[in-house]
Design an enzyme around this catalytic site. Sequence first.
Site, PDB file in Angstrom:
ATOM      1  N   ASP A   1       3.808  14.234  -0.283  1.00  0.00           N
ATOM      2  CA  ASP A   1       2.262  13.301  -0.089  1.00  0.00           C
ATOM      3  C   ASP A   1       2.673  11.837  -0.429  1.00  0.00           C
ATOM      4  O   ASP A   1       3.668  11.378  -0.636  1.00  0.00           O
ATOM      5  CB  ASP A   1       1.661  13.817  -1.445  1.00  0.00           C
ATOM      6  CG  ASP A   1      -0.035  13.734  -1.246  1.00  0.00           C
ATOM      7  OD1 ASP A   1      -0.349  12.681  -0.681  1.00  0.00           O
ATOM      8  OD2 ASP A   1      -0.682  14.590  -1.786  1.00  0.00           O
TER       9      ASP A   1
ATOM     10  N   GLU B   1     -10.151  12.274  -4.946  1.00  0.00           N
ATOM     11  CA  GLU B   1      -8.929  12.647  -5.830  1.00  0.00           C
ATOM     12  C   GLU B   1      -9.139  12.334  -7.353  1.00  0.00           C
ATOM     13  O   GLU B   1     -10.588  12.502  -7.714  1.00  0.00           O
ATOM     14  CB  GLU B   1      -7.838  11.814  -5.181  1.00  0.00           C
ATOM     15  CG  GLU B   1      -7.334  12.086  -3.914  1.00  0.00           C
ATOM     16  CD  GLU B   1      -6.034  11.635  -3.493  1.00  0.00           C
ATOM     17  OE1 GLU B   1      -5.186  11.609  -4.065  1.00  0.00           O
ATOM     18  OE2 GLU B   1      -6.052  11.157  -2.180  1.00  0.00           O
TER      19      GLU B   1
END
Length: 633
Positions: A329, A519
């Site tokens: 990521d 997020e």
Amino acid sequence: MRTRLPRRARFAGAVLAVAAVTATAVPAAAAAPDTAAYLNPRLPVAQRVSDLLGRMTLAEKIGQMAQAERGAIDSEPSQITTLALGSVLSGGGSTPADNTPQGWADMVDGYQSRALATRLHIPLLYGIDSVHGDNNLIGATIFPHNVAMGATRDPALVRAEEQITATETRATGPQWVFAPCVCVTRDERWGRTYESFGEDPDLVRQMETAIDGFQGNGSTDLAGRDHVLATAKHYAGDGDTTYGTSTTGTYTIDQGVTITDWKHFSTVDLAPYVTAVQAHNVGSIMPSFSSVQWTDRPGSTPVKMSANRELLTDVLKRKIGFDGFLISDWEAIHQLPGDYATQVRTAVNAGIDMFMEPNSAPQFEQALTAEVRAGRVPMSRIDDAVSRILKAKFELGLFEHPYTDRTNIGTVGSPQHRAVARQAVAESQVLLKNSNRALPLKPSEKIYVAGVNANDIGNQAGGWTVTWQGRSGNTIPGTTILQGIQQVAKNVTYSADASAPTGGADVGVVVIGETPYAEGVGDVGNGHTLNISAADRANIDKVCGAIKTCVVLDVAGRPQIVTGELSKMDAFVMSWLPGSEGAGVADVLFGKKPFTGKLSVTWPRSEDQEPINIGDRNYHPLFPYGYGLGTHR
């Protein structure tokens, strides 16, 4: 992934450093002849990979393992050639200046030409976050987020949605999507709740038809103009982290620690990945930012997934049988202990194959080269990683057709695609209360609509829409919920703050909900709460107190606390984040289609009741998992 201002000067300087190291340390190699086996599309992929790998220098191999963000290379695209980059990505909101289908295709093809200028002409793999449609592209079809799709209980519709997303994405350049998220959300205080199909791993596994929509049936379909490489994320346990364990900035739960025993982890968190690999042959997997700490292993301490060799290599690659590649990521390895060289070494040896180093690709290549030469990273690990990446590129047909096939570019945002999105909206609506048959509404009724979210397509689409965090306002083409209502009923009054007179109205429709976030920015305790806003409470009080029949719609990425307001409403609908086709909400409000949606997550009575999930010993929610009333046409 998210976009930050690129450190272009530092990036360019490192490019020169890497070029110098390559020039002095790697002997010059001749270009491959046209008759090279890897260029023969009739040969098996495994044979082509082996042939190409045998021709590559160390620098070329390590280049394949590096992924840079377009913002960091845009000012000097020749860096793609100099660094022999294997991949480029667009983070959330990272778009060409001409954010149109044509503009995207031209940009990606421009980068591809730089990759094809390398000695072995290895094409570039371009990745993008198409998490609910090709959501960086203005004009694309924007579908409901995954939590809403879980409420449909319709795997075939999920597959159709991602087939459309794949078609629109590949027609505009990118061949790889960082989707679907197959996490199992276990705490609605998590800011990524809406990215999950639900809290039950069995439901998530059913919805992994999303992978088939992206990739088609097996690796042979990947080369088609209507398919892309999929990414199952975030391996594993990111939806099951403990509140308060995150050490990332002001986040409270995202990127935290999954504190668990093996039985629970295997049953809840790991199970979707077994299905993704063994039933759907997913091409890539993205390890999570989160950590795992075992309660059934004395002395266990949290280990970041990017460093977890046991779970990445021993479990995922060897035991489960994953033969695709692992993509880290956004700057995830920077969260590992030690200096940068240690972080690179740890992650490579743990099993990461490609590294999303948006602004640090040159430094990554330098560090990994030094680690290999020092013997701290074995060549066998490098060859394994590169073989996995090359396998995907061959299966995608990039060596034969590296440039964008624009045949389907005219279908982007087409009426046919939007019709499927509208169907997804209608099927995802969950009817939670319907006293005295308040719903369906009649087109002949005088309808009073209140609430900002009734007419804000940005709020309706949520995060990951044009930008990473999304934003309120008129951000994308589409239809708001209000516009959908106005298409059916001819006598509609709209007042965002319910200040307009309510007299004469037969029905009040109050649209409440959240504003966009993504997020950990959306974590409860990080400036967010599950409680509805004071403005929404005031609108409910005024409209439901003045009009005989009152319907409340909740436009949000997760359940909100409505326990105190529920008695004031005649009907209550969870509308989730429907995306660009708000008219799908009107379809069920007026009975054009029946309500069929079922809750994909448990609805709490209060914020402090979280985490609460089906199967808990003390389970007393406001609405249980799977709840949803029906209506007839």
